[in-house]
Design an enzyme around this catalytic site. Structure first.
Site, PDB file in Angstrom:
ATOM      1  CE  LYS A 181      -2.788  -2.539   1.008  1.00 29.76           C
ATOM      2  NZ  LYS A 181      -3.567  -3.812  -0.219  1.00 29.76           N
TER       3      LYS A 181
HETATM    4  C1  LIG Z   1      -4.985  -4.909   1.462  1.00 37.43           C
HETATM    5  C2  LIG Z   1      -5.530  -4.898   1.676  1.00 37.43           C
HETATM    6  C3  LIG Z   1      -6.731  -6.024   2.015  1.00 37.43           C
HETATM    7  C4  LIG Z   1      -6.228  -6.770   3.199  1.00 37.43           C
HETATM    8  O1  LIG Z   1      -5.015  -5.784   3.813  1.00 37.43           O
HETATM    9  P1  LIG Z   1      -4.455  -6.497   5.133  1.00 37.43           P
HETATM   10  O2  LIG Z   1      -3.430  -6.115   5.848  1.00 37.43           O
HETATM   11  O3  LIG Z   1      -3.568  -7.627   3.830  1.00 37.43           O
HETATM   12  O4  LIG Z   1      -5.493  -7.014   6.273  1.00 37.43           O
HETATM   13  C5  LIG Z   1      -8.170  -5.063   1.848  1.00 37.43           C
HETATM   14  N1  LIG Z   1      -9.201  -4.390   0.865  1.00 37.43           N
HETATM   15  C6  LIG Z   1      -8.077  -4.312   0.083  1.00 37.43           C
HETATM   16  C7  LIG Z   1      -8.812  -4.302  -1.573  1.00 37.43           C
HETATM   17  C8  LIG Z   1      -6.494  -4.878  -0.119  1.00 37.43           C
HETATM   18  O5  LIG Z   1      -6.297  -4.010  -0.878  1.00 37.43           O
END
Ligand SMILES: *Cc1c(COP(=O)(O)O)cnc(C)c1O
Length: 369
Positions: A181
């Protein structure tokens, strides 16, 4: 290709982690996390921010906090990763997948309306690839059907639409800070909200209900092992300070790559919607070539990572654990089969982008499946 804005203040990450480390071990762990939460609330313009262990935990805690429970139905787009739907199932509720419009990537509201029942409690819009649907439309739909809105804004830190930031549309906005992210901390996540009762529930549920809401007793019910580790909070806080510069760099990376791909055969950049200020999470191109998904997979094998090519993203309603006998969502399948969503990190420099552009251009010209 001319230069990108430089990587912002990389040394601040180490400094922040070392400062947090000096206070460890600290079983209460609160100082570093509380400072991060205060900064989040200010940065995103919401009253409360509660840091948690992941984006999945953020969604679980938020759905729990707004009252989603066994037997409730929750609408969410099929255009998403399984982590959006998993918390719904873990709470004993039922995910009901809604199609998306291939032109706008926004929810198909006719399909959503057709899937509302007397059990429908909430809707979870997912701002996949950082792209955000029309918030006024979402709010109107939720109000019309009496639904709570819990956003999956895991990829959308920094996106706004019609002046409303991703994560500020409804009762709660959920984010992930997993590596990959734009605002990252190894692992982690957070929830934004304005209601003190929702915030109190979030704080209780993330840590085994040890700190109950006012009037409650500790551990009178079960919660999650869902706290954000202190060192992740320190990293995330340092990255929050870098966020404006990280967004600027991502915007420049995406613009460079899309510019360089303008002459490429059969690839058309997707543009943001009206009044959408997009965080440019992933450069997005529509693949107008035969067997587009195979092309994305071929690119991944040639060194250009993408959502479908590398991570084999498919409509969530077609995953074996979520198949319900309902008709699959055709718009979603069309979007995922034909969209090249290129995976970037802040470290991708001019050389990496040049190599991606050259590879994609060459392989598109030669593509005869
Ligand atoms: C990364 C992500 C998640 C989950 O996040 P984690 O920290 O990996 O549990 C949920 N929804 C979307 C759209 C994501 O990109």
């Amino acid at each position: 290709m001319t230069g990108l804005p430089p990587l912002p203040a990389p040394a601040s990450l180490g400094d922040s982690v070392l400062a947090a480390l000096a206070g460890l071990p600290d079983p209460t762990g609160t100082d570093v996390t509380e400072r991060f939460e205060d900064a989040l609330g200010r940065a995103f313009g919401r009253r409360y921010a509660v840091a948690v262990s992941s984006g999945t935990t953020a969604l679980h805690a938020a759905l729990s906090a707004v009252g989603v429970g066994p037997g409730d139905e929750v609408l969410l787009p099929a255009l998403t990763v399984i982590m959006s739907a998993q918390p719904v199932v873990q709470l004993g509720a039922i995910p009901v997948f809604v199609d998306s419009d291939p032109e706008t990537l926004d929810l198909d509201y006719a399909d959503a309306a057709a899937k509302v029942t007397f059990r429908t409690r909430a809707i979870v819009p997912v701002h996949l690839w950082g792209r955000m649907g029309d918030p006024a439309r979402l709010r109107a739909f939720a109000a019309e059907h009496g639904l709570l809105v819990v956003e999956d804004a895991a990829q959308a830190a920094g996106t706004t639409r019609a002046g409303i930031p991703a994560g500020a549309v409804g009762a709660a906005g959920c984010f992930s800070t997993k590596d990959g992210k734009i605002l990252w901390s190894g692992e982690g996540g957070f929830v934004l909200c304005d209601d003190p009762d929702v915030a109190a529930h979030l704080r209780a549920v993330r840590g085994h209900w040890l700190t109950p809401p006012p009037g409650g007793r500790p551990q009178e019910r079960l919660g999650l092992a869902g706290r954000m580790p202190v060192l992740s909070a320190a990293l995330a806080h340092a990255n929050l300070a870098r966020l404006p510069a990280l967004l600027e760099r991502r915007r420049a990376q995406t613009a460079r790559l899309l510019d360089a791909l303008a002459p490429a055969r059969g690839l058309v950049p997707l543009r943001p919607g009206p009044e959408e200020s997009w965080n440019h999470y992933a450069p997005l191109l529509r693949i107008d070539l035969p067997h587009p998904r195979a092309f994305a997979e071929h690119l991944a094998a040639t060194g250009v990572p993408s959502s479908t090519g590398s991570f084999r993203l498919v409509p969530c309603d077609t995953r074996p654990m979520f198949t319900t006998g309902r008709a699959p969502c055709p718009g979603t399948a069309r979007i995922l089969d034909r969209t090249l969503a290129i995976v970037l990190t802040e470290r991708d420099d001019e050389h990496v982008l040049e190599r991606y552009a050259a590879t994609i251009t060459r392989e598109a010209a030669a593509w005869r499946p």
